[in-house]
Design a protein around this motif. Structure first.
Motif, PDB file in Angstrom:
ATOM      1  N   VAL A  40       0.853  -1.191   0.000  1.00 58.78           N
ATOM      2  CA  VAL A  40       0.000   0.000   0.000  1.00 58.78           C
ATOM      3  C   VAL A  40       0.887   1.239   0.000  1.00 58.78           C
ATOM      4  N   TYR A  41       0.713   2.074  -1.027  1.00 60.24           N
ATOM      5  CA  TYR A  41       1.409   3.355  -1.125  1.00 60.24           C
ATOM      6  C   TYR A  41       0.406   4.470  -0.830  1.00 60.24           C
ATOM      7  N   ALA A  42       0.879   5.503  -0.168  1.00 57.06           N
ATOM      8  CA  ALA A  42      -0.011   6.590   0.246  1.00 57.06           C
ATOM      9  C   ALA A  42      -0.509   7.365  -0.972  1.00 57.06           C
ATOM     10  N   PRO A  43      -1.831   7.432  -1.184  1.00 56.47           N
ATOM     11  CA  PRO A  43      -2.360   8.197  -2.320  1.00 56.47           C
ATOM     12  C   PRO A  43      -2.434   9.700  -2.047  1.00 56.47           C
ATOM     13  N   ILE A  44      -2.276  10.092  -0.788  1.00 60.83           N
ATOM     14  CA  ILE A  44      -2.372  11.509  -0.413  1.00 60.83           C
ATOM     15  C   ILE A  44      -1.331  11.820   0.657  1.00 60.83           C
ATOM     16  N   ASN A  45      -1.127  13.106   0.887  1.00 63.96           N
ATOM     17  CA  ASN A  45      -0.339  13.549   2.038  1.00 63.96           C
ATOM     18  C   ASN A  45      -1.217  13.538   3.280  1.00 63.96           C
ATOM     19  N   VAL A  46      -0.632  13.211   4.401  1.00 66.87           N
ATOM     20  CA  VAL A  46      -1.326  13.304   5.689  1.00 66.87           C
ATOM     21  C   VAL A  46      -0.441  14.092   6.650  1.00 66.87           C
ATOM     22  N   PRO A  47      -0.873  15.277   7.104  1.00 67.81           N
ATOM     23  CA  PRO A  47      -2.085  15.964   6.684  1.00 67.81           C
ATOM     24  C   PRO A  47      -1.943  16.507   5.267  1.00 67.81           C
ATOM     25  N   SER A 167      -6.801   6.802   7.512  1.00 67.46           N
ATOM     26  CA  SER A 167      -6.267   8.163   7.373  1.00 67.46           C
ATOM     27  C   SER A 167      -5.886   8.476   5.936  1.00 67.46           C
ATOM     28  N   LEU A 168      -5.694   7.427   5.122  1.00 71.86           N
ATOM     29  CA  LEU A 168      -5.384   7.607   3.709  1.00 71.86           C
ATOM     30  C   LEU A 168      -6.645   7.660   2.851  1.00 71.86           C
ATOM     31  N   GLY A 169      -7.794   7.604   3.506  1.00 75.10           N
ATOM     32  CA  GLY A 169      -9.061   7.681   2.786  1.00 75.10           C
ATOM     33  C   GLY A 169      -9.463   6.386   2.119  1.00 75.10           C
ATOM     34  N   MET A 170      -8.902   5.272   2.574  1.00 78.21           N
ATOM     35  CA  MET A 170      -9.198   3.984   1.960  1.00 78.21           C
ATOM     36  C   MET A 170     -10.387   3.330   2.658  1.00 78.21           C
ATOM     37  N   GLU A 171     -11.397   3.024   1.896  1.00 75.56           N
ATOM     38  CA  GLU A 171     -12.595   2.381   2.440  1.00 75.56           C
ATOM     39  C   GLU A 171     -12.462   0.866   2.415  1.00 75.56           C
TER      40      GLU A 171
END
Length: 401
Positions: A40-47, A167-171
């Protein structure tokens, strides 16, 4: 093969274990203890925005230099932003924005001064301390950077992993489908509640211990069945059910008595016997075979022996099948507290309790037929063959459960 070492037995079983290739997609809420199928690679920055680390005022750090109670600095409060609010502002000289923990910090402001170092002003705020650039300031991607490898395939998902996915928005997440296991306990002496015990009968505990342990390890138990000492009945049942499972585990019927039927069962099935008997106690008469290109693992009917050999043999199988070392038994060196005077010609595993580098043996019976003395235990002590027992403060190796 007969009378092989534990390590040889594990090697044989792992070599015959197929890696799981089936996957399924589940919601993050349902993914606990599942094995991640892909990296799993982060699709977005957090925050995904610059945010405040505390309640206070977003400021330009350079404009706070020299601020104190004796020489306060006054700034105009141009906006109030709560967590979840957004405002596109252009920061100008001598301005501040009231922010709460987690609030968006508009461009141009590079620090947050905590409320306690101000007069809590609404329109004009007095600063009584200075701050440095990016103090109390969470920058974009401070937690997780977009494109970062976060979780590797083979990870057994814990609550923290699920929180990261959320937190990465993954459902949803793709995981390996659990392997499917069938469990059989054989023995005409076995009864099951609520039936009353007849003379010479005992209640079956093995299926309940092993079925619940399999579920705890995220294994799908397709069947858990008690069958009498009839080799033909057992063979027919296995032949009928093998297509539905990846592996069959049996307890009982693997030694040399007249009722030890599993030798006849594998003969009727024309299964390939891999090995019989391991040089260890308890659980010496383990019988492993291959049928329809799938493993059959025959364990002793004695409850502690069945549990011990299950932990030592099945967990490496599971780790191999699920592409992970997570299930493999963890071994540690420990200092033995107490005495154990029973020597053994064979390698022996005894139930024990491990904590903070010290291991002790609870009082109670150590026979392989006794299950109750496992209460309060969390490990096995691995004692080498030809031992004379254990002495106080001796260094031993433990297998954590």
């Amino acid at each position: 093969m007969e009378r092989i070492t534990l390590e040889q037995a594990i090697e044989v079983l792992v070599q015959q274990t197929k890696k799981q290739t089936k996957t399924k997609t589940v919601s993050v809420f349902e993914a606990l203890n599942q094995v991640l199928a892909h990296d799993v690679y982060a699709p977005i920055n957090v925050p995904s925005f610059n945010r405040s680390a505390m309640d206070g005022y977003a400021v330009k750090a350079s404009e706070t230099a020299g601020a104190s109670h004796e020489t306060p600095i006054k700034l105009q409060v141009i906006k109030q932003l709560m967590a979840g609010d957004y405002a596109q502002l252009k920061a100008e000289s001598n301005q501040a924005v009231l922010v709460m923990t987690g609030s968006y910090i508009p461009d141009g402001f590079d620090a947050v001064i905590r409320q306690e170092d101000t007069n809590y002003g609404d329109e004009v705020v007095e600063l009584y301390a200075s701050v440095k650039p990016f103090m109390n300031y969470s920058a974009i991607g401070e937690d997780i950077k977009q494109g970062q490898l976060m979780l590797q395939a083979g990870t057994v998902l814990t609550p923290i992993h699920l929180g990261i996915l959320a937190s990465l928005g993954m459902e949803k997440v793709e995981v390996l489908a659990p392997i499917k296991v069938g469990l059989i306990s054989s023995g005409s002496e076995l009864a099951e509640a609520p039936e009353a015990l007849k003379p010479g009968q005992i209640y079956d505990s093995n299926r309940f211990v092993l079925t619940s342990r399999l579920k705890q390890l995220n294994v799908e138990v397709v069947f858990s069945k008690k069958i009498s000492d009839d080799p033909t009945a057992v063979a027919c049942f296995i032949k009928e059910q093998m297509k539905n499972v990846d592996l069959v585990i049996t307890t009982g019927g693997v030694s040399v008595g007249k009722k030890d039927i599993m030798h006849e069962v594998i003969s009727q099935l024309e299964a390939n016997r891999l090995f019989w008997r391991i040089n260890m106690r308890p659980g010496t008469p383990v019988l492993a075979s291959l049928y329809q290109d799938k493993l059959m693992l025959g364990l002793s009917g004695n409850p502690f022996a069945a549990l011990t050999t299950f932990e030592l043999l099945f967990r490496p199988i599971l780790s191999q099948a699920m592409h992970t070392n997570t299930y493999t038994c963890v071994r540690k060196q420990a200092r033995f507290k107490g005495t154990f005077n029973k020597g053994s010609k064979q390698r022996r595993f005894i139930r024990a309790y491990y904590e903070d580098g010290v291991v002790s043996i609870p009082t109670g019976e150590h026979a392989s037929s006794v299950l109750s003395s496992m209460l309060g235990c969390n490990c096995f002590i691995d004692i080498e063959a030809g031992n004379a027992g254990l002495a106080e403060n001796e260094t031993v190796e433990v297998v954590l459960l």
